[in-house]
Design an enzyme around this catalytic site. Structure first.
Site, PDB file in Angstrom:
ATOM      1  N   GLY A 102       8.333   2.671   8.079  1.00 38.30           N
ATOM      2  CA  GLY A 102       8.289   1.305   7.577  1.00 38.30           C
ATOM      3  C   GLY A 102       7.444   1.199   6.331  1.00 38.30           C
ATOM      4  N   ASP A 139       1.901  13.840  14.397  1.00 39.22           N
ATOM      5  CA  ASP A 139       2.247  13.783  12.967  1.00 39.22           C
ATOM      6  C   ASP A 139       0.982  13.833  12.127  1.00 39.22           C
ATOM      7  OD1 ASP A 139       3.939  13.653  10.792  1.00 39.22           O
ATOM      8  OD2 ASP A 139       4.006  11.465  10.756  1.00 39.22           O
ATOM      9  N   LEU A 165       0.817  -1.219   0.000  1.00 39.22           N
ATOM     10  CA  LEU A 165       0.000   0.000   0.000  1.00 39.22           C
ATOM     11  C   LEU A 165       0.848   1.266   0.000  1.00 39.22           C
ATOM     12  CD1 LEU A 165      -2.789  -1.008   2.554  1.00 39.22           C
ATOM     13  CD2 LEU A 165      -2.964  -0.916   0.058  1.00 39.22           C
ATOM     14  N   GLY A 166       2.044   1.206   0.560  1.00 41.56           N
ATOM     15  CA  GLY A 166       2.886   2.390   0.599  1.00 41.56           C
ATOM     16  C   GLY A 166       4.066   2.170   1.515  1.00 41.56           C
ATOM     17  N   GLY A 180       7.096   4.583   4.100  1.00 42.45           N
ATOM     18  CA  GLY A 180       7.449   5.863   4.688  1.00 42.45           C
ATOM     19  C   GLY A 180       8.668   5.728   5.564  1.00 42.45           C
TER      20      GLY A 180
END
Length: 621
Positions: free
Chosen positions: A36, A146, A30-31, A33
């Site tokens: 992780g 964040d 999914l992505g 960063g």
């Protein structure tokens, strides 16, 4: 390794991606960063989930692991309509991971990048949803830290805030100063950029930035190098030229440099409703523009199917003893035995010889046979209990006469004991006479000075003797039992936060009103930003800093008398012990473990606590 439909939404797994995490088979990426990588997976019931696998560098940091465990436990308590709930986690494995519900929608950052700014009404509904999410998150004792467009997902029925509190686990590790970036500078609050105190108001500042970003399509503090953006956040006003007029009251209040001037979350929701005008705000399927809503539908259609589960390996039959009788010709060889989980197949035509055992059903136990083929273990039939109730003879309640033998008991008969005449009067008389004689003898044995010449002395002696007798008698008062101690390790107390010894576990929180020095906290950490005289104190009891020769214990804390209400941090070193006596009757030993570094984004002290709850009577007001 399975592949997934792409279109930039679901990426196929690569060679360095795991196939299974915590028993969940991964279906797509999914992505990724700074913390992780995020994968798509499914629960056994077919519900999609997002699994965030923490980078191995963080997993090797003991301090990160400790904080990550704390944040995950806190996040598990967050159950809101506008948050993605935590489904599962593993904070102690080789690579920590966290699983949350999957939200089939783009992030706010993705939606604005591909479809442009949102209309004002969508922005108001976005802000209301994020405010409700923060209310639940702050209620669990978490500050997001964040909050940014990438951490706000747009679902068909409203926004979802994700990754709350996870940045807290990483912002004090050694990795954050060696090139690993946690957090987005463009959406930090001034106190974050200047290493000030992090509070729930920090998230309110980020909420104002998110609302402005959604309405304008870009950050109100511009782009560029991180240090330049952070300087503008601390020293310059935001660029609100393209902001719709109805959104200005909300955004300008949230973006106040002073945290005290920012609105509470309830005020944020009220400001949004005022800006909506006559039509009240209601979340619904039409809260987003068609283009963005269409991307949600696209994600639902492109959602990859769960990865196929590989077939189980055949079960090797348990070796059996060599049979004295050779198997019949029709018996199958042991190597042809089917695994115990295989579905039953149609029976083969009957062959001469012993019958073949039926295949075992899934989960059914098997026992070896002489042919080496697993055979279902047949439970012997159990006799069904008879539900006819037996008849019992009702006993008679007339008292039996003990001169006759009871039927069936086999007990010998005894004649009734003769009745003795009562001599109550004689016993009382003898008791009184004995007491008088005893007192006379006792008086003759006493020295002359104690024979009653001084009535005051006699009375005092009698009282003293009576008190000792009472304490030794069975009915006398006994010393109360001390409570058992409870210990808590590594509690981080941020600046201007307090905690209560009665809480289990004690959790630092801001006072509801006023400063910590005037609140109700049993322990607090006060940061003096003017003169630097930081304090460790209590607003609800007394403190005693123990000497090196004094051992922190319940008895020690009860005996010491050097009471004070605050201690400056320059009086403490790593391992210093402080007795805390709260007005509520709790006693604790707080062991100081140090203070955060000057370059860290948040300032806090760390203590270990050993608490004896209700060790003393509560102090009355």
């Amino acid at each position: 390794m399975s592949s997934a439909p792409s279109a930039g939404i679901f990426q196929p797994l690569k060679a360095d991606d795991p196939e299974v995490v915590g028993g969940y088979r991964l279906a797509a990426v999914l992505g990724a960063g700074g913390m992780g990588k995020v994968y798509l997976s499914y629960t056994p019931g077919g519900r999609p989930i997002a699994i965030k696998v923490i980078r191995s560098e963080f997993g090797e940091d003991p301090e990160f692991r400790r904080r990550f465990q704390q944040e995950v436990r806190s996040a598990e308590r967050v159950q809101g309509l506008y948050t993605a709930p935590v489904i599962d986690s593993d904070t102690e494995g080789a690579q920590p991971w966290l699983a949350t519900a999957y939200v089939p929608g783009p992030s706010l950052a993705h939606a604005v990048a591909h479809h442009g700014a949102l209309p004002p009404r969508s922005v108001l509904l976005l802000a209301v949803g994020v405010a409700e999410a923060l209310t639940v998150i702050h209620g669990a004792g978490i500050v997001h830290r964040d909050l940014k467009p990438a951490n706000v997902l747009l679902a068909s029925d409203g926004p979802r805030v994700i990754d709350f509190g996870i940045a807290r686990a990483a912002d004090t590790t050694a990795l954050t100063s060696t090139g690993v970036s946690i957090g987005t500078p463009a959406f930090m609050a001034p106190e974050q950029a200047s290493a000030g105190t992090i509070t729930p108001a920090t998230d309110v500042f980020a909420l104002g930035q998110i609302a402005a970003f959604a309405a304008i399509g870009s950050s109100v503090y511009g782009d560029g190098p991180s240090h330049a953006v952070l300087y503008r956040i601390v020293h310059e006003d935001p660029e609100l030229g393209g902001l719709p007029e109805e959104l200005r009251p909300l955004v300008t209040r949230c973006l106040s440099r002073d945290p005290a001037d920012r609105p509470a979350l309830t005020e944020v929701i009220a400001l949004c409703n005022e800006a909506a005008g006559a039509e009240p705000l209601r979340q619904g399927e039409d809260w987003l523009p068609r283009a963005v809503a269409g991307s949600i539908t696209e994600r639902v259609h492109l959602l990859p199917a769960p990865a196929p589960t590989p077939p189980p390996r055949p079960v090797t039959p348990i070796p059996t003893e060599v049979s004295a009788q050779p198997p019949a010709p029709s018996a199958p060889p042991a190597s042809a035995a089917a695994p115990t989980h295989a579905a039953p197949t149609q029976a083969a035509p009957a062959q001469p010889g012993p019958p073949r055992p039926a295949p075992a059903q899934p989960g059914q136990a098997t026992v070896p046979t002489g042919y080496g083929t697993p055979q279902p273990y047949a439970q012997p039939p159990r006799p069904q209990p008879s539900y006819a109730q037996p008849t019992y003879a009702q006993p008679t309640y007339s008292q039996p006469t003990y001169t006759q033998q009871q039927p069936g008991w086999g007990q010998p008969t005894y004649p009734p004991a003769p009745t003795k005449p009562k001599r109550t009067g004689l016993i009382v008389t003898l008791s009184v006479v004995g007491a008088v004689i005893g007192l006379a003898v006792l008086g003759s044995l006493l020295p002359d000075g104690d024979k009653g010449d001084k009535g005051g002395t006699d009375g005092a002696s009698g009282s003293k003797a009576g008190g000792g007798s009472s304490s030794a008698s069975p009915g006398g008062s006994q010393k109360p039992v001390d409570p058992q101690p409870v210990s808590y390790k590594g509690i981080d107390i941020p600046g201007s936060h307090q905690l209560l010894l009665a809480d289990n576990p004690p959790r630092p929180a801001e006072p509801s009103s006023g400063g910590v020095r005037y609140g109700k906290g049993d322990l607090y950490y006060y940061r003096d930003t003017t003169f630097g005289n930081d304090e460790f104190g209590t607003a609800n009891g007394k403190l005693v800093l123990l000497n090196n020769s004094e051992k922190g214990s319940l008895d020690t804390c009860r005996k010491v008398t050097r009471f004070t209400e605050k201690i400056t941090l320059d009086q403490l070193t790593n391992g210093s012990e402080v007795c805390v006596l709260s007005d509520a009757g709790h006693i604790a030993v707080a062991t100081y473990r140090g203070k955060s570094g000057a370059k860290e984004s948040s300032q806090y002290i760390t203590v270990d606590l050993t608490i004896w709850r209700n060790a003393e009577a509560a102090k009355k007001d």
